[in-house]
Design an enzyme around this catalytic site. Structure first.
Site, mmCIF file in Angstrom:
data_model
loop_
_atom_site.group_PDB
_atom_site.id
_atom_site.type_symbol
_atom_site.label_atom_id
_atom_site.label_comp_id
_atom_site.label_asym_id
_atom_site.label_seq_id
_atom_site.Cartn_x
_atom_site.Cartn_y
_atom_site.Cartn_z
ATOM 1 N N CYS A 1 0.877 -1.076 -0.028
ATOM 2 C CA CYS A 1 -0.044 -0.072 0.018
ATOM 3 C C CYS A 1 0.709 1.059 -0.111
ATOM 4 O O CYS A 1 1.394 1.716 1.146
ATOM 5 C CB CYS A 1 -0.980 -0.004 1.253
ATOM 6 N N CYS B 1 -0.547 4.153 2.042
ATOM 7 C CA CYS B 1 -0.350 4.036 3.488
ATOM 8 C C CYS B 1 1.049 4.284 3.825
ATOM 9 O O CYS B 1 1.276 5.068 4.793
ATOM 10 C CB CYS B 1 -0.690 2.678 3.897
ATOM 11 N N ASP B 2 2.121 3.668 3.078
ATOM 12 C CA ASP B 2 3.507 3.846 3.519
ATOM 13 C C ASP B 2 4.559 4.718 2.809
ATOM 14 O O ASP B 2 5.626 4.778 3.250
ATOM 15 C CB ASP B 2 3.911 2.238 3.564
#
Ligand code: NDP
Length: 489
Positions: free
Chosen positions: A174, A177-178
């Site tokens: 992801c 997200c990261d």
């Protein structure tokens, strides 16, 4: 052509037999899902949607708008995968919108239409009897007249050494997200589809260099997506590169060992982050014992020209039933599933009046209601008790109602108990005791002849009946005690 008297007689006989057969068949279907057999104290929900991505949320909007009491069990990824996506440019009506905004809007819309939400995840289902049972991680047993499966899909993994070890410590699926964790670093994206390009573009805003590794000679991604990469000079694409092992030091990723598919040479590409974009697997494992799945893709099969699965009353929408992974496609399929669920419930005679007679699930149920829901033994199955220790655990230490049936091993009453237990799933637990095998239990409660029914409420004996009862009489006997218990509560 003119028919004689004899032909007319044969024809009318044939029509008569066909009508009787059709009536019998219709009756059989109706009996399988008989609204009138749901005890008044049983807590049910007409439509339960599993999953809160675009498919689940739009299914809930439609279903609630159609006047059906609807519960969405959100699952462990509220909003679904779209909530983790950056800007989306192909959501109808919006030139550019954040994925999280799509999820938010859909959720608000479903709520406005009256859908209820439960912050819980389904851990197990039992579709072998109706109403269907959904057991949650929060220890609830929710009974549904119809179920819409919209559990979506999860990112596929490579299955190579080091992947699991470094998951969350350099390996991710992801970028949204990261990505901020990789400011100024070198990262790899594995995959050649549209997702890989999306991930690479997102990462390019943070990382110093993004290398997309494609295992074949060309990309699977659409040409328009490939063309977008031209605007991002820090992103490069390498072909014929097959990942072999994630390598690292001191708990962090340092690179990826790869094999060149053409030269068969191995090398290590240094990188601090590895992002997988190699497709998704449908989240269908929970349902495999009850509905047909496609053996190769794992998606739910829809044998009819509708969203109904191989099991009447269970519907599927979104990534679980097709592999397009488009939010708007999923949302559309959610709407279809809700319309199909409405048709199914209409067929059972589910009206506003019928709904008013049902005891409906509420996400904020507390006290006795909640106890009834969490009584784990009342799942429609019948346990046999062999010792006083079993008795203490299964009856005296149980919340709610337990009906103990002291019977002879070969008595037809065994079958009657199994039948009635299913009707009380979620409200009353049923157990059997063989008078000869567990004489100590029988003698403790002065049972001299069988069959004998003992009903316990929160561990205390509240009723006793020593008559031979058929299914209907037993149902009425247990039903009246359950009703009294509910009234006291
Ligand atoms: P895809 O199935 O389209 O692509 C997966 C990619 O991963 C393929 O290139 C595949 O290689 C590669 N791959 C699979 N297994 C491995 C492996 N073990 N090692 C290395 N590479 C591997 O999945 P996507 O998630 O990219 O897309 C799914 C759907 O969602 C598509 O329909 C896509 O169009 C859509 N989508 C649309 C977007 C948009 O329109 N904005 C954005 C994202 C997705 P190979 O080609 O050799 O099989």
């Amino acid at each position: 052509m003119k028919l004689g008297k004899k032909e007319l007689l044969i024809l009318s006989g044939f029509v008569g037999v066909s009508v009787v057969c059709l009536c019998m068949m219709a009756n059989k279907v109706y009996k399988k899902h008989d609204l009138t057999r749901i005890p008044s104290e049983q807590i049910v929900m007409p439509v339960v949607v599993l999953g809160s991505g675009p498919a689940g949320l739009n299914a809930a909007t439609y279903s609630a708008r159609l006047g059906l009491p609807t519960l969405v069990i959100k699952g462990d990824k509220p909003g679904g995968l779209i909530a983790d996506t950056g800007f989306v440019e192909n959501w109808p009506g919006s030139a550019k919108i954040l994925g999280s905004e799509i999820a938010d809007n859909l959720s608000k819309q479903a709520e406005l239409q009256g859908a209820l939400f439960l912050d819980d995840t389904v851990a197990r289902v039992d579709f072998s009897s109706w109403p269907f049972k959904l057991y949650t991680e929060g220890d609830r047993c929710i009974q549904a007249l119809s179920v819409i499966i919209a559990t979506g899909s999860a990112p596929r993994k490579l299955g190579i050494p080091g992947e699991q070890e470094y998951w969350g410590a350099g390996v991710s699926a992801c970028a949204v997200c990261d990505a901020p964790l990789y400011k100024g670093k070198n990262v790899l994206v594995i995959g050649g589809g549209d997702s890989a390009i999306e991930e690479a573009i997102h990462l390019s805003y943070y990382a110093q260099k993004v290398r997309v590794l494609v295992r074949r000679e060309s990309m699977k991604a659409s040409q328009s997506m490939q063309d977008r990469l031209l605007d991002y000079p820090s992103v490069s694409v390498e072909y014929n590169v097959q990942p072999q092992e994630v390598v690292g030091q001191q708990g962090r990723v340092t690179g990826l060992k790869v094999l060149d598919a053409k030269t068969h040479e191995q090398r290590i590409i240094p990188a601090q982050g590895i992002f997988l974009a190699i497709g998704h697997e449908p989240n269908t494992r929970l349902f495999k014992d009850f509905i047909e799945l496609d053996e190769t893709t794992g998606t739910i099969k829809l044998p009819r020209d509708s969203k109904q699965t191989s099991l009447e009353g269970v519907f599927a929408a979104g990534d679980v039933e097709r592999r397009r992974r488009q939010a708007c496609v999923a949302a559309g399929s959610g709407a279809e599933a809700a319309l199909d669920a409405k048709e199914f419930l209409d067929g059972l005679g589910f009206t506003k009046q019928a709904a008013a007679k049902l005891r409906l699930f509420k996400p904020d149920m507390t006290g006795v209601d909640a106890d009834v829901l969490v009584t784990p033994a009342a799942d429609g199955s019948v346990k046999e008790l062999f010792s006083l220790a079993d008795f203490t655990r299964e009856v005296q230490e149980k919340k709610g109602l337990v009906c103990v049936n002291v019977l002879d091993a070969k008595s037809p009453a065994q079958e009657v108990v199994r039948d009635v237990a299913q009707d009380f799933a979620g409200t009353v637990a049923f157990v059997t005791v063989d008078k000869d095998k567990a004489a100590d239990i029988a003698s403790r409660f002065f049972v001299e002849q069988t069959p004998c029914r003992l009903v316990f409420s929160n561990g205390s004996l509240v009723a006793r009946n020593q008559k031979d009862m058929d299914a209907q009489t037993l149902r009425e006997f247990v039903g009246s005690i359950a009703q009294e218990a509910a009234a006291v509560a």
